[in-house]
Design a protein around this motif. Structure first.
Motif, PDB file in Angstrom:
ATOM      1  N   GLN A 444       7.960 -27.738  36.140  1.00 37.40           N
ATOM      2  CA  GLN A 444       6.641 -27.356  35.657  1.00 37.40           C
ATOM      3  C   GLN A 444       6.612 -25.876  35.306  1.00 37.40           C
ATOM      4  OE1 GLN A 444       3.816 -28.557  38.661  1.00 37.40           O
ATOM      5  NE2 GLN A 444       3.783 -30.678  37.933  1.00 37.40           N
ATOM      6  N   ASN A 445       5.824 -25.557  34.300  1.00 43.56           N
ATOM      7  CA  ASN A 445       5.654 -24.158  33.933  1.00 43.56           C
ATOM      8  C   ASN A 445       4.819 -23.437  34.997  1.00 43.56           C
ATOM      9  OD1 ASN A 445       5.672 -25.806  31.104  1.00 43.56           O
ATOM     10  ND2 ASN A 445       6.737 -23.857  30.923  1.00 43.56           N
ATOM     11  N   ALA A 446       5.055 -22.140  35.135  1.00 42.66           N
ATOM     12  CA  ALA A 446       4.408 -21.344  36.180  1.00 42.66           C
ATOM     13  C   ALA A 446       2.887 -21.462  36.098  1.00 42.66           C
ATOM     14  CB  ALA A 446       4.829 -19.890  36.060  1.00 42.66           C
ATOM     15  N   PRO A 447       2.230 -21.960  37.166  1.00 41.92           N
ATOM     16  CA  PRO A 447       0.765 -22.138  37.132  1.00 41.92           C
ATOM     17  C   PRO A 447       0.009 -20.837  36.906  1.00 41.92           C
ATOM     18  CG  PRO A 447       1.751 -23.334  38.972  1.00 41.92           C
ATOM     19  CD  PRO A 447       2.815 -22.469  38.415  1.00 41.92           C
ATOM     20  N   ARG A 448       0.547 -19.708  37.389  1.00 38.70           N
ATOM     21  CA  ARG A 448      -0.199 -18.449  37.288  1.00 38.70           C
ATOM     22  C   ARG A 448      -0.349 -17.955  35.848  1.00 38.70           C
ATOM     23  NH1 ARG A 448       4.773 -17.420  39.411  1.00 38.70           N
ATOM     24  NH2 ARG A 448       6.140 -15.885  38.412  1.00 38.70           N
ATOM     25  N   PHE A 449       0.449 -18.492  34.934  1.00 42.76           N
ATOM     26  CA  PHE A 449       0.348 -18.085  33.536  1.00 42.76           C
ATOM     27  C   PHE A 449      -0.281 -19.170  32.668  1.00 42.76           C
ATOM     28  CE2 PHE A 449       4.212 -15.548  34.828  1.00 42.76           C
ATOM     29  CZ  PHE A 449       3.533 -14.329  34.891  1.00 42.76           C
ATOM     30  N   ALA A 450      -0.897 -20.152  33.307  1.00 46.94           N
ATOM     31  CA  ALA A 450      -1.465 -21.275  32.547  1.00 46.94           C
ATOM     32  C   ALA A 450      -2.522 -20.805  31.554  1.00 46.94           C
ATOM     33  CB  ALA A 450      -2.067 -22.293  33.505  1.00 46.94           C
ATOM     34  N   PHE A 451      -3.374 -19.859  31.965  1.00 46.07           N
ATOM     35  CA  PHE A 451      -4.439 -19.390  31.071  1.00 46.07           C
ATOM     36  C   PHE A 451      -3.861 -18.657  29.859  1.00 46.07           C
ATOM     37  CE2 PHE A 451      -3.539 -15.699  33.581  1.00 46.07           C
ATOM     38  CZ  PHE A 451      -3.869 -14.601  32.803  1.00 46.07           C
ATOM     39  N   LEU A 452      -2.732 -17.955  30.051  1.00 45.29           N
ATOM     40  CA  LEU A 452      -2.095 -17.273  28.929  1.00 45.29           C
ATOM     41  C   LEU A 452      -1.451 -18.269  27.970  1.00 45.29           C
ATOM     42  CD1 LEU A 452      -0.418 -14.203  30.701  1.00 45.29           C
ATOM     43  CD2 LEU A 452      -2.390 -14.189  29.150  1.00 45.29           C
ATOM     44  N   ARG A 453      -0.846 -19.315  28.525  1.00 45.15           N
ATOM     45  CA  ARG A 453      -0.254 -20.340  27.662  1.00 45.15           C
ATOM     46  C   ARG A 453      -1.329 -21.028  26.830  1.00 45.15           C
ATOM     47  NH1 ARG A 453       2.793 -21.137  32.344  1.00 45.15           N
ATOM     48  NH2 ARG A 453       1.513 -22.905  33.014  1.00 45.15           N
ATOM     49  N   GLU A 454      -2.454 -21.319  27.473  1.00 40.74           N
ATOM     50  CA  GLU A 454      -3.565 -21.938  26.751  1.00 40.74           C
ATOM     51  C   GLU A 454      -4.108 -21.008  25.676  1.00 40.74           C
ATOM     52  OE1 GLU A 454      -6.358 -22.987  29.742  1.00 40.74           O
ATOM     53  OE2 GLU A 454      -5.099 -24.569  30.629  1.00 40.74           O
ATOM     54  N   ALA A 455      -4.139 -19.708  25.971  1.00 41.94           N
ATOM     55  CA  ALA A 455      -4.628 -18.735  24.992  1.00 41.94           C
ATOM     56  C   ALA A 455      -3.686 -18.645  23.798  1.00 41.94           C
ATOM     57  CB  ALA A 455      -4.780 -17.365  25.654  1.00 41.94           C
ATOM     58  N   VAL A 456      -2.363 -18.613  24.073  1.00 40.96           N
ATOM     59  CA  VAL A 456      -1.386 -18.574  22.985  1.00 40.96           C
ATOM     60  C   VAL A 456      -1.520 -19.814  22.112  1.00 40.96           C
ATOM     61  CG1 VAL A 456       1.078 -18.656  22.438  1.00 40.96           C
ATOM     62  CG2 VAL A 456       0.255 -17.107  24.220  1.00 40.96           C
ATOM     63  N   GLN A 457      -1.667 -20.972  22.742  1.00 41.50           N
ATOM     64  CA  GLN A 457      -1.797 -22.222  22.002  1.00 41.50           C
ATOM     65  C   GLN A 457      -3.061 -22.228  21.152  1.00 41.50           C
ATOM     66  OE1 GLN A 457      -1.507 -25.685  24.476  1.00 41.50           O
ATOM     67  NE2 GLN A 457      -1.737 -27.125  22.798  1.00 41.50           N
ATOM     68  N   ALA A 458      -4.174 -21.758  21.722  1.00 43.34           N
ATOM     69  CA  ALA A 458      -5.445 -21.744  20.997  1.00 43.34           C
ATOM     70  C   ALA A 458      -5.399 -20.786  19.812  1.00 43.34           C
ATOM     71  CB  ALA A 458      -6.579 -21.362  21.950  1.00 43.34           C
ATOM     72  N   VAL A 459      -4.836 -19.591  20.035  1.00 44.41           N
ATOM     73  CA  VAL A 459      -4.762 -18.603  18.955  1.00 44.41           C
ATOM     74  C   VAL A 459      -3.830 -19.095  17.857  1.00 44.41           C
ATOM     75  CG1 VAL A 459      -3.975 -16.284  18.353  1.00 44.41           C
ATOM     76  CG2 VAL A 459      -5.336 -16.646  20.422  1.00 44.41           C
ATOM     77  N   TYR A 460      -2.715 -19.693  18.233  1.00 40.80           N
ATOM     78  CA  TYR A 460      -1.749 -20.176  17.243  1.00 40.80           C
ATOM     79  C   TYR A 460      -2.372 -21.273  16.388  1.00 40.80           C
ATOM     80  CZ  TYR A 460       2.663 -21.771  15.221  1.00 40.80           C
ATOM     81  OH  TYR A 460       3.655 -22.114  14.351  1.00 40.80           O
ATOM     82  N   LYS A 461      -3.066 -22.212  17.014  1.00 31.52           N
ATOM     83  CA  LYS A 461      -3.717 -23.280  16.255  1.00 31.52           C
ATOM     84  C   LYS A 461      -4.819 -22.724  15.360  1.00 31.52           C
ATOM     85  CE  LYS A 461      -2.704 -27.116  19.401  1.00 31.52           C
ATOM     86  NZ  LYS A 461      -3.264 -28.181  20.274  1.00 31.52           N
ATOM     87  N   TRP A 462      -5.503 -21.694  15.839  1.00 29.88           N
ATOM     88  CA  TRP A 462      -6.552 -21.058  15.033  1.00 29.88           C
ATOM     89  C   TRP A 462      -5.949 -20.389  13.808  1.00 29.88           C
ATOM     90  CZ3 TRP A 462      -7.487 -15.551  14.657  1.00 29.88           C
ATOM     91  CH2 TRP A 462      -8.626 -15.220  13.933  1.00 29.88           C
ATOM     92  N   LEU A 463      -4.833 -19.686  13.994  1.00 36.13           N
ATOM     93  CA  LEU A 463      -4.161 -19.039  12.877  1.00 36.13           C
ATOM     94  C   LEU A 463      -3.643 -20.067  11.870  1.00 36.13           C
ATOM     95  CD1 LEU A 463      -2.118 -16.278  14.764  1.00 36.13           C
ATOM     96  CD2 LEU A 463      -4.123 -15.944  13.312  1.00 36.13           C
ATOM     97  N   CYS A 464      -3.147 -21.193  12.362  1.00 30.25           N
ATOM     98  CA  CYS A 464      -2.663 -22.257  11.469  1.00 30.25           C
ATOM     99  C   CYS A 464      -3.782 -22.813  10.600  1.00 30.25           C
ATOM    100  CB  CYS A 464      -2.037 -23.390  12.279  1.00 30.25           C
ATOM    101  SG  CYS A 464      -0.433 -22.994  13.009  1.00 30.25           S
ATOM    102  N   ALA A 465      -5.014 -22.795  11.140  1.00 23.56           N
ATOM    103  CA  ALA A 465      -6.145 -23.374  10.419  1.00 23.56           C
ATOM    104  C   ALA A 465      -6.769 -22.408   9.418  1.00 23.56           C
ATOM    105  CB  ALA A 465      -7.205 -23.849  11.407  1.00 23.56           C
ATOM    106  N   LEU A 466      -6.499 -21.106   9.545  1.00 19.99           N
ATOM    107  CA  LEU A 466      -7.075 -20.127   8.631  1.00 19.99           C
ATOM    108  C   LEU A 466      -6.431 -20.238   7.251  1.00 19.99           C
ATOM    109  CD1 LEU A 466      -7.409 -16.869  10.788  1.00 19.99           C
ATOM    110  CD2 LEU A 466      -9.235 -18.403  10.031  1.00 19.99           C
ATOM    111  N   PRO A 467      -7.218 -20.082   6.174  1.00 18.48           N
ATOM    112  CA  PRO A 467      -6.656 -20.207   4.818  1.00 18.48           C
ATOM    113  C   PRO A 467      -5.537 -19.220   4.526  1.00 18.48           C
ATOM    114  CG  PRO A 467      -9.069 -20.277   4.786  1.00 18.48           C
ATOM    115  CD  PRO A 467      -8.680 -19.901   6.175  1.00 18.48           C
ATOM    116  N   GLY A 468      -5.652 -17.978   4.990  1.00 18.14           N
ATOM    117  CA  GLY A 468      -4.641 -16.970   4.699  1.00 18.14           C
ATOM    118  C   GLY A 468      -3.415 -17.083   5.573  1.00 18.14           C
ATOM    119  N   THR A 469      -3.602 -16.877   6.883  1.00 13.53           N
ATOM    120  CA  THR A 469      -2.472 -16.936   7.809  1.00 13.53           C
ATOM    121  C   THR A 469      -1.915 -18.350   7.921  1.00 13.53           C
ATOM    122  OG1 THR A 469      -4.008 -17.251   9.669  1.00 13.53           O
ATOM    123  CG2 THR A 469      -3.302 -14.989   9.173  1.00 13.53           C
TER     124      THR A 469
END
Length: 554
Positions: A444-469
């Protein structure tokens, strides 16, 4: 030397841009709606408008690349601390890349992996436990030591770190962490060697600098560099293989370089199922290089040795000796089954009883309509009849070819559905955010960094959805459009006149890698990872300075 394209060359460029635009739009329609977008007058009008927009986009993209190249060439040559061909610069550039990867190593500790990796580890830890033939529950079971559905070499490497190193370190997770750290360091080092060696090849500093920024700052590159994935192993080896390949063509086939080519060819063949066919095609093409012909024994070994090892020694000798299941006959005909399934769905009433009989011997036609997926041919592979004989499979292959000739649009539609994400902006760079865990693998991935992993995933998906980036995170940009732009520059720019064949020879491994994308089960970024890792070198091949270096022989 004249730098502008002649009038005939410009006309050719416009025609090519129009053809590429039409191909892009049609592929996009197939991916989104399952049709070619040419059925009605309204669809044709929409398609025509899209083609015009893409032509404008491609022309602007061409001008942007040309502007970058002119700026890079005009810059005064000088020595730099990074990306220069000396030991200190190689180490510093590698260290910089590694430091840029480290945040991902920490946040996603102990590492990321795909479900394939989980199955490979499970395959080893279960020993002789029966497994499904096609990883499909309910099918006949077999007992074996390992399954070559995925390369055995990768499986043994992964399990060495999870079981042996992990046992010494205290847990399988620590073994994964050590593996991912070592792989990331090696990837950074090999990328650095490539970027620094580009200086000696005559490629401007701006290309090397842009390469560092692209490889170091792209989240998809970093997440694959830290991943326990068969594609990540293959791709880091591909970096050095491709660099050696280019140097042999650009400079000379010395004994040392040919030995490196042989070693790397064997490793590529061992770490990816299509690797052996890749090295055979690419290395045979080297026969056109004069210095390679002078070393014909090493040239022969560079492709014959991997061929004998992977096509004869392993399946005929070592696999039976160690109770390793060869992986399934359906793997080599997966893309043909997808095409046949699509043809069956479109034209089943027009097929003869004999043709239906031949198809039914290889796949379960009763489940095709229910299980067919236009995006992924893994689902069709599960319909394979594991008891099909070699004669029945041979008869099927002949029928597949006849059906493709008779109904080409169905076959093309099937291929565009699965591989089209590599050739049109409909597929973002999908990455992995965790290490899969289950009954057989508890990592399992380190639980203490779960919020950072979720943030990276959310930001990456957001960037993928933007017309420019979003466009900057599309597979098509790096695996098709940019390599194709380099090819067209070599073919059309007058600067390359008289030197085109050498440069085109350097692009052979890239062309073969693009061809491999067409037979991929679906449009997943990891299948094009070798193209991502070597993109700076590929772009450098299209620079004017590269051509001038060829002319001067420096």
């Amino acid at each position: 030397m004249k730098e502008t394209i002649s009038l005939p060359g410009r006309l050719i460029a416009v025609v090519l841009a129009a053809a590429l635009a039409l191909f892009t739009v049609i592929t996009e329609h197939v991916r989104r709606s399952g049709s070619f977008g040419l059925g009605t007058t309204a669809e044709c009008a929409t398609t025509a408008m899209q083609v015009v927009l893409y032509i404008v986009f491609f022309v602007l993209g061409w001008k942007l690349i040309d502007w970058f190249d002119k700026r890079a060439v005009k810059a005064a040559p000088s020595r730099h601390l990074l990306c220069s061909w000396n030991g200190k610069s190689v180490l510093l550039t590698a260290l910089l890349l590694f430091v840029m990867f480290v945040p991902y190593l920490v946040v996603f500790c102990p590492g990321v992996a795909s479900r394939d990796t989980y199955n490979q580890i499970k395959d080893f830890v279960t020993g002789t436990m029966p497994i499904e033939i096609n990883w499909n529950a309910g099918e006949p079971m077999i007992s074996c030591f390992l399954n070559d559905h995925h390369p055995v070499t990768d499986t043994l490497l992964f399990t060495f770190f999870t079981e042996f190193v992990g046992g010494l370190a205290g847990s399988a997770a620590r073994g994964v962490m050590i593996y991912c750290g070592l792989q990331t360091a090696l990837t950074a080092l090999f990328m650095s060697v490539m970027l620094c060696r580009m200086e000696k090849l005559g490629m401007p500093y701006l290309y090397r600098k842009a390469g560092v920024l692209f490889l170091g700052l792209s989240p998809f590159v970093a997440l694959y560099a830290i991943g326990m994935l068969k594609d990540s192993i293959y791709s880091l080896l591909f970096i050095v293989y491709y660099l050696v390949y280019v140097v042999i063509i650009r400079e000379e086939a010395t004994s040392g370089r040919m030995l490196w080519l042989i070693l790397l060819s064997v490793l590529l063949a061992l770490t990816k199922k299509t690797g052996v066919y890749f090295v055979i095609l690419c290395n045979i093409a080297l026969l056109f290089v004069l210095s390679v012909r002078r070393r014909w024994a090493e040239w022969l070994a560079s492709w014959a040795l991997p061929a004998v090892l992977l096509l004869v020694l392993l399946p005929k000798v070592l696999f039976p000796m160690f109770a390793i299941f060869p992986g399934g006959k359906q793997e080599s005909i997966g893309f043909t089954m997808q095409m046949s399934a699509r043809t069956y769905l479109d034209h089943k009433d027009a097929l003869s009883d004999e043709e239906l009989r031949i198809l039914s011997k290889v796949m379960d036609l009763k489940k095709v309509e229910e299980d067919y997926s236009s995006y992924n041919y893994d689902e069709v592979k599960k319909l394979f009849n594991y008891s099909a004989t070699e004669q029945q499979i041979s008869a099927y292959k002949r029928l597949w070819l006849r059906l493709f000739v008779r109904y080409p649009f169905s076959g093309i539609k099937a291929l565009l559905g699965t591989a089209g994400g590599f050739f049109t902006p409909t597929e973002s760079m999908r990455v992995y955010y965790e290490f899969p865990s289950g009954e057989y693998v508890q990592i399992q991935n380190a639980p203490r960094f779960a919020f950072l992993r979720e943030a990276v995933q959310a930001v990456y998906k957001w960037l993928c959805a933007l017309p420019g980036t979003g466009l900057l995170l599309q597979c098509v940009l790096y695996m098709w459009w940019l390599p194709l732009a380099v090819l067209l520059r070599v073919l059309l720019l007058p600067n390359f006149k008289g030197r085109r064949m050498k440069t085109l020879g350097c692009l052979v491994p890239i062309a073969v890698s693009v061809l491999v994308l067409w037979v991929s089960p679906y449009s997943m970024a990891r299948y094009g990872l070798p193209l991502l890792y070597t993109l700076p070198l590929v772009m450098g091949l299209g620079s004017r300075t590269w051509e001038q270096g060829l002319e001067s022989g420096e």
